[in-house]
Design a protein around this motif. Sequence first.
Motif, PDB file in Angstrom:
ATOM      1  N   LEU A  87     -42.044 -26.217   2.676  1.00  0.00           N
ATOM      2  CA  LEU A  87     -42.859 -25.237   3.393  1.00  0.00           C
ATOM      3  C   LEU A  87     -42.009 -24.505   4.419  1.00  0.00           C
ATOM      4  N   VAL A  88     -42.119 -23.184   4.425  1.00  0.00           N
ATOM      5  CA  VAL A  88     -41.517 -22.366   5.473  1.00  0.00           C
ATOM      6  C   VAL A  88     -42.627 -21.551   6.121  1.00  0.00           C
ATOM      7  N   VAL A  89     -42.889 -21.793   7.389  1.00  0.00           N
ATOM      8  CA  VAL A  89     -43.847 -20.985   8.148  1.00  0.00           C
ATOM      9  C   VAL A  89     -43.066 -19.907   8.874  1.00  0.00           C
ATOM     10  N   HIS A  90     -43.404 -18.653   8.582  1.00  0.00           N
ATOM     11  CA  HIS A  90     -42.692 -17.495   9.120  1.00  0.00           C
ATOM     12  C   HIS A  90     -43.568 -16.764  10.130  1.00  0.00           C
ATOM     13  N   VAL A  91     -42.926 -16.229  11.174  1.00  0.00           N
ATOM     14  CA  VAL A  91     -43.627 -15.410  12.161  1.00  0.00           C
ATOM     15  C   VAL A  91     -42.841 -14.121  12.358  1.00  0.00           C
ATOM     16  N   HIS A  92     -43.496 -13.000  12.063  1.00  0.00           N
ATOM     17  CA  HIS A  92     -42.807 -11.708  12.154  1.00  0.00           C
ATOM     18  C   HIS A  92     -42.604 -11.287  13.607  1.00  0.00           C
ATOM     19  N   GLY A  93     -41.670 -10.381  13.792  1.00  0.00           N
ATOM     20  CA  GLY A  93     -41.401  -9.838  15.118  1.00  0.00           C
ATOM     21  C   GLY A  93     -42.246  -8.611  15.406  1.00  0.00           C
ATOM     22  N   GLY A  94     -42.013  -8.049  16.574  1.00  0.00           N
ATOM     23  CA  GLY A  94     -42.700  -6.823  16.945  1.00  0.00           C
ATOM     24  C   GLY A  94     -43.552  -6.929  18.190  1.00  0.00           C
ATOM     25  N   SER A  95     -43.983  -8.101  18.554  1.00  0.00           N
ATOM     26  CA  SER A  95     -44.818  -8.362  19.741  1.00  0.00           C
ATOM     27  C   SER A  95     -46.103  -7.547  19.725  1.00  0.00           C
ATOM     28  N   PHE A  96     -46.108  -6.311  20.248  1.00  0.00           N
ATOM     29  CA  PHE A  96     -47.338  -5.514  20.300  1.00  0.00           C
ATOM     30  C   PHE A  96     -47.511  -4.634  19.071  1.00  0.00           C
ATOM     31  N   LEU A 117     -42.962 -22.664  -0.655  1.00  0.00           N
ATOM     32  CA  LEU A 117     -44.131 -21.928  -0.211  1.00  0.00           C
ATOM     33  C   LEU A 117     -43.786 -21.337   1.152  1.00  0.00           C
ATOM     34  N   VAL A 118     -43.856 -20.023   1.258  1.00  0.00           N
ATOM     35  CA  VAL A 118     -43.608 -19.341   2.525  1.00  0.00           C
ATOM     36  C   VAL A 118     -44.928 -18.756   3.006  1.00  0.00           C
ATOM     37  N   VAL A 119     -45.321 -19.114   4.200  1.00  0.00           N
ATOM     38  CA  VAL A 119     -46.573 -18.646   4.792  1.00  0.00           C
ATOM     39  C   VAL A 119     -46.219 -17.822   6.020  1.00  0.00           C
ATOM     40  N   SER A 120     -46.528 -16.525   5.977  1.00  0.00           N
ATOM     41  CA  SER A 120     -46.210 -15.636   7.090  1.00  0.00           C
ATOM     42  C   SER A 120     -47.466 -15.372   7.904  1.00  0.00           C
ATOM     43  N   VAL A 121     -47.382 -15.585   9.199  1.00  0.00           N
ATOM     44  CA  VAL A 121     -48.537 -15.565  10.094  1.00  0.00           C
ATOM     45  C   VAL A 121     -48.779 -14.143  10.593  1.00  0.00           C
ATOM     46  N   GLU A 122     -49.924 -13.583  10.247  1.00  0.00           N
ATOM     47  CA  GLU A 122     -50.321 -12.269  10.785  1.00  0.00           C
ATOM     48  C   GLU A 122     -50.997 -12.523  12.130  1.00  0.00           C
ATOM     49  N   HIS A 123     -50.177 -12.855  13.106  1.00  0.00           N
ATOM     50  CA  HIS A 123     -50.683 -13.336  14.387  1.00  0.00           C
ATOM     51  C   HIS A 123     -51.352 -12.224  15.182  1.00  0.00           C
ATOM     52  N   ARG A 124     -52.130 -12.642  16.161  1.00  0.00           N
ATOM     53  CA  ARG A 124     -52.751 -11.668  17.054  1.00  0.00           C
ATOM     54  C   ARG A 124     -51.657 -10.982  17.865  1.00  0.00           C
ATOM     55  N   LEU A 125     -51.559  -9.679  17.700  1.00  0.00           N
ATOM     56  CA  LEU A 125     -50.517  -8.936  18.399  1.00  0.00           C
ATOM     57  C   LEU A 125     -50.817  -8.899  19.895  1.00  0.00           C
ATOM     58  N   ILE A 126     -49.756  -8.845  20.654  1.00  0.00           N
ATOM     59  CA  ILE A 126     -49.881  -8.858  22.104  1.00  0.00           C
ATOM     60  C   ILE A 126     -50.499  -7.541  22.560  1.00  0.00           C
ATOM     61  N   ALA A 127     -51.490  -7.637  23.415  1.00  0.00           N
ATOM     62  CA  ALA A 127     -52.249  -6.479  23.882  1.00  0.00           C
ATOM     63  C   ALA A 127     -52.833  -6.815  25.247  1.00  0.00           C
ATOM     64  N   PRO A 128     -53.420  -5.830  25.935  1.00  0.00           N
ATOM     65  CA  PRO A 128     -53.998  -6.133  27.257  1.00  0.00           C
ATOM     66  C   PRO A 128     -55.016  -7.256  27.237  1.00  0.00           C
ATOM     67  N   ASP A 129     -55.726  -7.423  26.108  1.00  0.00           N
ATOM     68  CA  ASP A 129     -56.719  -8.496  26.017  1.00  0.00           C
ATOM     69  C   ASP A 129     -56.248  -9.669  25.167  1.00  0.00           C
ATOM     70  N   SER A 130     -54.966  -9.681  24.814  1.00  0.00           N
ATOM     71  CA  SER A 130     -54.448 -10.740  23.948  1.00  0.00           C
ATOM     72  C   SER A 130     -53.011 -11.058  24.335  1.00  0.00           C
TER      73      SER A 130
END
Length: 320
Positions: A87-96, A117-130
């Motif tokens: 398993l590879v858990v991936h987290v993309h860059g970009g912050s906001f 199996l590669v799982v890429s996290v569509e995480h909550r992007l950084i924002a004023p409320d996040s």
Amino acid sequence: MSEISTANRPPEPDFSAITTEELIAYREAENRFRASGAARAFTGEPDPGASIAWQEVALPGRDLPIRVYRPASTGDGEATARAELPLVVHVHGGSFVGTAVQCDWTNSHFAAALPALVVSVEHRLIAPDSPLANAADDGWDVLRHVVRNAARWGVDPARAAVFGESCGALICALTAIRAREAGIDLQAQVLVNPAVDVTGTMYDYPSIAEYAYTPSRALPQLRLFQQLAVPPGSDARALSPLYADDLSGLAPALVVVPTQDAVADQGRRYAERLREAGTPVRLSEYPAAKHAFLTLPGLEPQAQAARTEILAFLRTALAT
């Protein structure tokens, strides 16, 4: 979620004066472009040896999109997905700004070539409320969910790694620390152009001064990133792996640093801290490469070499 065939890339805004409404509009337009067919000229074509699909994973209090890469089916229709894949858990860059789609070139290749199996996290992007804490929870919760449900996902929980770029590398570094504390035995962490300091010292590195405005306007973006990531009252040190009290006993790390990058010194210093704590680490620098080089193989000549190095590191770490 789905990709679109064409999209126009929006002009870069003035990050030093951007409003919340302008940030949201820019993020939506930029992510439409990154997920478009037009962007493939820069971000690269996916490996045909991997299947790619969006899924949603049920996490505490939310359903989170993830982009899942598996070894593709064979010609006779039989799945080549092996029982108990690593398993590879991936987290993309970009912050906001950013989307997992921008990393299809690397993630599909790793799924096909490891295989894994590669799982890429569509995480909550950084924002004023996040703030950053939300994105950090997303990375950790996805890893924990897949490991806890390893049989359902067809993975070997004893062969797991995390991999991320920029802000995603920060999230992966935090996830590696949380994994150690929770007793999840990660085999590797790959941190590419990591930004691992969101405290007031994040601007004190020589690389920040040297690359603040060239080859890109990094400093205004970093200031906005910090402003959104750690709002007043937040503990910036708790979200800065560089200042973690204990970096011993973590998964072996590959820290990849492009040298023409404002946060290059953060990666170098984090590698030093890991080494000082006794955690195995390899620092690999790519001269003249720029911050997001791994996600831009159509523009950055060294992306291929970096992908090859990361693949070899993961293959060794995740071997049976």
